[in-house]
Design a protein around this motif. Structure first.
Motif, PDB file in Angstrom:
ATOM      1  N   MET A   1      26.076  40.179  39.562  1.00 46.80           N
ATOM      2  CA  MET A   1      27.867  40.926  40.336  1.00 46.80           C
ATOM      3  C   MET A   1      28.576  40.603  39.497  1.00 46.80           C
ATOM      4  N   GLU A   2      28.205  39.366  38.882  1.00 47.61           N
ATOM      5  CA  GLU A   2      29.529  39.548  38.578  1.00 47.61           C
ATOM      6  C   GLU A   2      30.656  40.780  36.973  1.00 47.61           C
ATOM      7  N   GLU A   3      29.299  41.232  36.434  1.00 47.10           N
ATOM      8  CA  GLU A   3      30.606  43.029  36.166  1.00 47.10           C
ATOM      9  C   GLU A   3      30.807  43.886  36.643  1.00 47.10           C
ATOM     10  N   GLU A   4      30.504  43.963  38.088  1.00 45.89           N
ATOM     11  CA  GLU A   4      31.147  45.117  39.368  1.00 45.89           C
ATOM     12  C   GLU A   4      32.234  44.119  40.162  1.00 45.89           C
ATOM     13  N   SER A   5      31.747  42.540  40.293  1.00 46.44           N
ATOM     14  CA  SER A   5      33.236  42.374  40.682  1.00 46.44           C
ATOM     15  C   SER A   5      34.837  41.939  40.291  1.00 46.44           C
ATOM     16  N   LEU A   6      34.730  42.663  38.647  1.00 49.72           N
ATOM     17  CA  LEU A   6      35.426  42.643  37.838  1.00 49.72           C
ATOM     18  C   LEU A   6      35.901  44.028  37.520  1.00 49.72           C
ATOM     19  N   ARG A   7      34.836  44.479  38.049  1.00 48.49           N
ATOM     20  CA  ARG A   7      35.217  46.294  38.151  1.00 48.49           C
ATOM     21  C   ARG A   7      35.925  46.513  38.882  1.00 48.49           C
ATOM     22  N   GLY A   8      35.337  45.839  40.485  1.00 47.68           N
ATOM     23  CA  GLY A   8      36.636  45.713  41.402  1.00 47.68           C
ATOM     24  C   GLY A   8      37.835  45.841  41.789  1.00 47.68           C
ATOM     25  N   PHE A   9      38.150  44.287  40.853  1.00 44.07           N
ATOM     26  CA  PHE A   9      39.574  43.881  41.006  1.00 44.07           C
ATOM     27  C   PHE A   9      40.058  45.266  40.679  1.00 44.07           C
ATOM     28  N   ARG A  10      39.665  45.395  39.286  1.00 44.55           N
ATOM     29  CA  ARG A  10      41.088  45.930  38.457  1.00 44.55           C
ATOM     30  C   ARG A  10      42.457  46.929  38.741  1.00 44.55           C
ATOM     31  N   ARG A  11      41.532  47.558  39.738  1.00 41.11           N
ATOM     32  CA  ARG A  11      43.045  48.662  40.073  1.00 41.11           C
ATOM     33  C   ARG A  11      43.837  47.596  41.590  1.00 41.11           C
ATOM     34  N   TYR A  12      43.446  45.963  41.724  1.00 42.75           N
ATOM     35  CA  TYR A  12      44.790  45.562  42.676  1.00 42.75           C
ATOM     36  C   TYR A  12      45.379  45.050  41.639  1.00 42.75           C
ATOM     37  N   GLY A  13      45.372  44.294  40.462  1.00 42.85           N
ATOM     38  CA  GLY A  13      46.684  43.780  40.138  1.00 42.85           C
ATOM     39  C   GLY A  13      45.866  42.616  40.255  1.00 42.85           C
ATOM     40  N   ASN A  14      47.280  41.697  39.633  1.00 41.16           N
ATOM     41  CA  ASN A  14      47.386  39.956  39.776  1.00 41.16           C
ATOM     42  C   ASN A  14      46.742  39.163  40.754  1.00 41.16           C
ATOM     43  N   ILE A  15      46.557  39.723  41.709  1.00 34.06           N
ATOM     44  CA  ILE A  15      46.297  38.742  42.700  1.00 34.06           C
ATOM     45  C   ILE A  15      44.555  38.864  42.938  1.00 34.06           C
ATOM     46  N   PHE A  16      43.733  39.190  42.323  1.00 28.24           N
ATOM     47  CA  PHE A  16      42.493  39.082  41.680  1.00 28.24           C
ATOM     48  C   PHE A  16      42.502  38.493  40.753  1.00 28.24           C
ATOM     49  N   HIS A  17      43.479  38.388  40.054  1.00 24.15           N
ATOM     50  CA  HIS A  17      42.999  37.305  38.317  1.00 24.15           C
ATOM     51  C   HIS A  17      42.959  35.816  38.783  1.00 24.15           C
ATOM     52  N   ASN A  18      41.978  35.768  37.540  1.00 21.59           N
ATOM     53  CA  ASN A  18      41.157  34.200  37.625  1.00 21.59           C
ATOM     54  C   ASN A  18      41.072  34.188  39.219  1.00 21.59           C
ATOM     55  N   VAL A  19      39.870  35.144  39.399  1.00 22.77           N
ATOM     56  CA  VAL A  19      39.685  35.075  41.078  1.00 22.77           C
ATOM     57  C   VAL A  19      37.456  34.579  40.627  1.00 22.77           C
ATOM     58  N   THR A  20      37.111  34.220  39.979  1.00 28.59           N
ATOM     59  CA  THR A  20      35.528  34.293  40.623  1.00 28.59           C
ATOM     60  C   THR A  20      34.855  34.906  41.310  1.00 28.59           C
ATOM     61  N   LEU A  21      34.078  34.578  40.938  1.00 27.62           N
ATOM     62  CA  LEU A  21      32.648  35.766  41.964  1.00 27.62           C
ATOM     63  C   LEU A  21      32.071  34.473  42.870  1.00 27.62           C
ATOM     64  N   GLN A  22      31.822  32.650  42.564  1.00 34.55           N
ATOM     65  CA  GLN A  22      31.964  31.801  43.045  1.00 34.55           C
ATOM     66  C   GLN A  22      33.053  31.319  44.623  1.00 34.55           C
ATOM     67  N   ASP A  23      34.136  32.094  44.391  1.00 35.12           N
ATOM     68  CA  ASP A  23      35.073  32.240  45.319  1.00 35.12           C
ATOM     69  C   ASP A  23      34.734  32.622  46.211  1.00 35.12           C
ATOM     70  N   ILE A  24      34.821  34.072  45.667  1.00 35.80           N
ATOM     71  CA  ILE A  24      35.044  34.926  46.958  1.00 35.80           C
ATOM     72  C   ILE A  24      33.271  35.270  47.776  1.00 35.80           C
TER      73      ILE A  24
END
Length: 754
Positions: free
Chosen positions: A461-484
């Motif tokens: 899921m790691e790469e998939e999670s990063l792809r999902g974050f890209r259009r949401y800006g800084n609020i997802f920056h440095n948020v890890t998959l473990q956090d989610i």
């Protein structure tokens, strides 16, 4: 399109069904984590094990040390009431609270452990009335108890002598026992060691208490300094999910090695115990990870969606439900040890997890209410490869548009071809008077069977999670998959009843809460405790302005410690975040669960930004009378008049000094090394340490563990013809400051940074 029948639920909510077994396992893992930290705080030479086969019915948490073994059985109960009839039941298989059952287990446990206490720990309470009150002694847990919970008053019952004949009779009524074991002495011995903890904190309450306990452990034992509670929880959970068979004990040295930053640290050779199986927890983990994957895929691929779990409207397809304006997709997750057989797929039993008959009947019901995109069964188990099964199945590769698409290994699912229709129809006719082939064909066209699905999705899921974050800006920056995963797990633990849909909007709020938690974890890393943790905010006010100098950190840490100690749920705005992230965190404050919003600004922002922030929170403050805002920022005497807000407090200044710390913290700070007049020494060895720590900039730096360089000398000057001593002071090569010495207290530096 309005999906589903009309209900009286508020907009954005769904009716969540119960999952007591799942919550029971989560309660058990949270309590193991708590006991692990309690062992670090209180014990020496200890070892911890879950599901220990030697402990019989008290196997959930086993903590052994030189004082003896504490055996704990955790019991989560949905209706939160335990009757006395349940305590005195003899049908031990169907009753989780049977004292007779636990007495019999204790007789065997005594030969395996030197038992200190045998405990039932439950979120439920005992129904006490006049008839049974005479048997009970109610006691409060002291700080020496393993189950003492900081921030909570914890009660437990013991049973007195009067219950001995009653319990003896019930034990003898139990099937297949040696009646000679039910002696008065044996029962008394059991009751002397037995404790029943009731109304015990669970869910977020237990996690909050564990966070507070972690703070104490960090300070007293100098461990977990760079480790969050979330890190510890994940490690404990991985350990808990190990398969049946030999398993390593958790010990102090083993845990330290597990979390050590020194990769060369030798992990001690562990002892092992025999662990029983636990399919229930693996099923829960599988379910949460699939929800997380669906959430991330929805976030990255879809618009206008909402996600729910255990959604009562969906019957047997309730585990995960994705609703969109024009369709609904539902998933049933099934963990299984072993393979799925052909006979299971064609079973007519409603208790069979893979019965296509059961799922067809449910599909007919939900199709009448929804426009169904797909119904999916997702399992870790593979289909047994035999001729009966394989000839009806078509294997297909999942595309990127699939909700269960995995980054990494190819994802496959099965569908059934036309030749399976008469086979399934024959089975269905045992339940239905008439069933049309068109109905079966429609069901099979919408059915997807994902088998042999990975149990550990984190790597995929790691790469998939990063792809999902890209259009949401800084609020997802440095948020890890473990956090989610951790955050989705919290949402998953929501109690039965009205529950909030997971949507794009709630996702942003969750990310804001994650960022707030990360900042609060940074504050928790500062090893300081305060003499007082009182929260004395005037109830008539909603905004409190705590004015500081440029050293604001200790004010925020004191606020954090006070709120943490009192179990008050707060959101923190990290002063180092970008403005858009800060605004998202402020918007998240509208959730009812947050009582306090702490905004930290070393410098006050422009006035128009202040008014924009206030515009965002004004509606929240009006809607929830209990919410309050703490603004920690540089002093500005014009702020309150310019705001013109009636419910803002008067400015609070000069809030934190060295004298506010606990004596133990003061002692530790005075041992910190500084460079004093070009010599490396501790503060206490300078003989001026108690003076230097009164200087805010020095106190701030030693708490942060930053380098402190002090140059100091005393000169005698004539000022207006009068000889006067002054101190010349330089901190970290800044400008020299001239400070007159109080003639009555020449050894003390006063008002140095006025």
């Amino acid at each position: 399109m309005n999906i589903g029948p009309s209900t009286s639920l508020p907009r954005g909510k769904f009716e969540k069904g119960g999952n007591a077994e799942t919550k029971g396992k989560i309660f058990q893992i949270n309590l193991i984590t708590f006991c692990l930290l309690k062992a670090f705080e209180k014990l020496k030479n200890w070892r911890l094990s879950p599901e220990n086969q030697l402990a019989g019915k008290f196997d959930d948490v086993v903590l052994e040390c030189s004082e003896g073994a504490v055996l704990i059985q955790t019991k989560y109960k949905k209706n939160k009431k335990v009757t006395f009839e349940e305590l005195l039941a003899t049908n031990s298989k169907d009753n989780n609270f049977s004292l007779a059952k636990y007495f019999l287990s204790y007789q065997k446990d005594k030969s395996n452990f030197r038992v200190k206490n045998a405990i039932i720990c439950t979120n439920a309470s005992i129904v006490v009335d006049g008839d049974n009150q005479k048997f009970l002694n109610r006691q409060i847990a002291t700080s020496e108890s393993i189950l003492y919970c900081p921030g909570h008053v914890c009660w437990f019952y013991t049973f007195n002598e009067t219950i001995v004949p009653v319990l003896k009779k019930r034990i003898k009524e139990t099937k297949n026992i040696d009646e000679g074991i039910a002696t008065d002495d044996n029962i008394r011995d059991f009751l002397e060691h037995f404790q029943f903890y009731y109304d015990y904190p669970c869910g977020t309450d237990l996690r909050s208490a564990t966070e507070l306990l972690l703070s104490y452990v960090r300070l007293s034992k100098n461990v977990f300094n760079k480790t969050t509670l979330q890190d510890i929880h994940f490690k404990v959970k991985e350990w808990f999910e190990r398969p049946r068979g030999p398993c390593e004990y958790l010990t102090e040295d083993g845990v330290k090695a597990m979390f050590s930053e020194n990769n060369a640290l030798t992990v001690p050779q562990p002892d092992t115990f025999q662990k029983t199986g636990d399919a229930g927890m693996k099923s829960t983990t599988f379910h949460i990870q699939i929800i997380t994957l669906c959430f991330l895929n929805a976030l990255g691929k879809f618009k206008d969606w909402k996600l729910s779990f255990k959604n009562r409207r969906m019957g047997k397809f309730d585990d995960i439900v994705l609703e969109r304006p024009d369709e609904v997709l539902s998933i049933q997750t099934k963990y299984k040890e072993g393979k799925i057989s052909y006979s299971e797929l064609l079973s007519t039993s409603s208790k069979n997890n893979f019965s296509l008959v059961k799922y067809f009947l449910q599909y007919r019901e939900i199709k009448a209410e929804y426009r169904v995109a797909n119904v999916i069964i997702c399992s870790n188990a593979a289909i047994r490869a035999d001729n009966d099964t394989q000839k009806y199945l078509k294997r297909q590769k999942a595309t990127r548009g699939s909700l269960l698409y995995l980054q990494g290994p190819d994802s496959f699912f099965y569908t059934f071809d036309e030749t399976f229709i008469p086979i399934l129809k024959e089975r269905l006719e045992n339940h239905l008077e008439t069933v049309k082939e068109e109905e079966i064909r429609d069901f099979l066209e919408h059915l997807r069977l994902y088998c042999d699905y990975p149990m550990d999705l984190k790597n995929n899921m790691e790469e998939e999670s990063l792809r999902g974050f890209r259009r949401y800006g800084n609020i997802f920056h440095n948020v890890t998959l473990q956090d989610i995963i951790f955050k989705v797990g919290e949402w998953f633990e929501h109690p039965q009843g009205e529950c909030e849909y997971l949507t794009e909007s709630l996702a942003k709020t969750m990310m804001s809460e994650i960022r707030s938690r990360k900042y609060s974890e940074e504050l928790d890393q500062y090893k300081v405790l305060f003499d007082s943790n009182k929260v004395a905010f005037d109830d008539t006010k909603t905004i409190f302005y705590l004015a500081t100098g440029k050293e604001y950190l200790l004010h925020v840490v004191k606020i954090f410690r006070a709120l943490q100690h009192n179990g008050i749920k707060a959101l923190y705005v990290d002063p180092n975040e970008d403005l858009d992230v800060k605004m998202q965190v402020i918007e998240a404050f509208d959730r009812p669960c947050h009582e306090i919003l702490v905004i930290t600004r070393p410098e006050l922002p422009p006035f128009d930004v202040i008014m924009e922030v206030y515009a965002k929170i004004r509606g929240t403050l009006e809607k929830y009378a209990y919410k309050k805002i703490l603004l920690v920022a540089k002093y500005d005497d014009k702020l309150i008049p310019r705001l013109g807000i009636e419910n803002i407090s008067q400015t609070i200044k000069g809030w934190v000094t060295f004298d506010d710390f606990l004596s133990e913290t003061q002692t530790n700070l005075l041992k910190k090394q500084i460079v004093f007049n070009e010599n490396i020494t501790s503060l206490e060895d300078t003989k001026m340490g108690n003076c230097l720590v009164q200087i805010p900039s020095i106190l701030d730096k030693i708490v942060r563990d930053e380098r402190v360089i002090v140059k100091l000398c005393v000169r005698t000057l004539k000022i207006k013809g009068i000889e006067q001593k002054i101190i010349l002071l330089n901190i970290n090569d800044s400008e020299w400051k001239t400070i007159p010495v109080d003639p009555t207290r020449e050894s003390r530096v006063l008002e140095i940074e006025k």
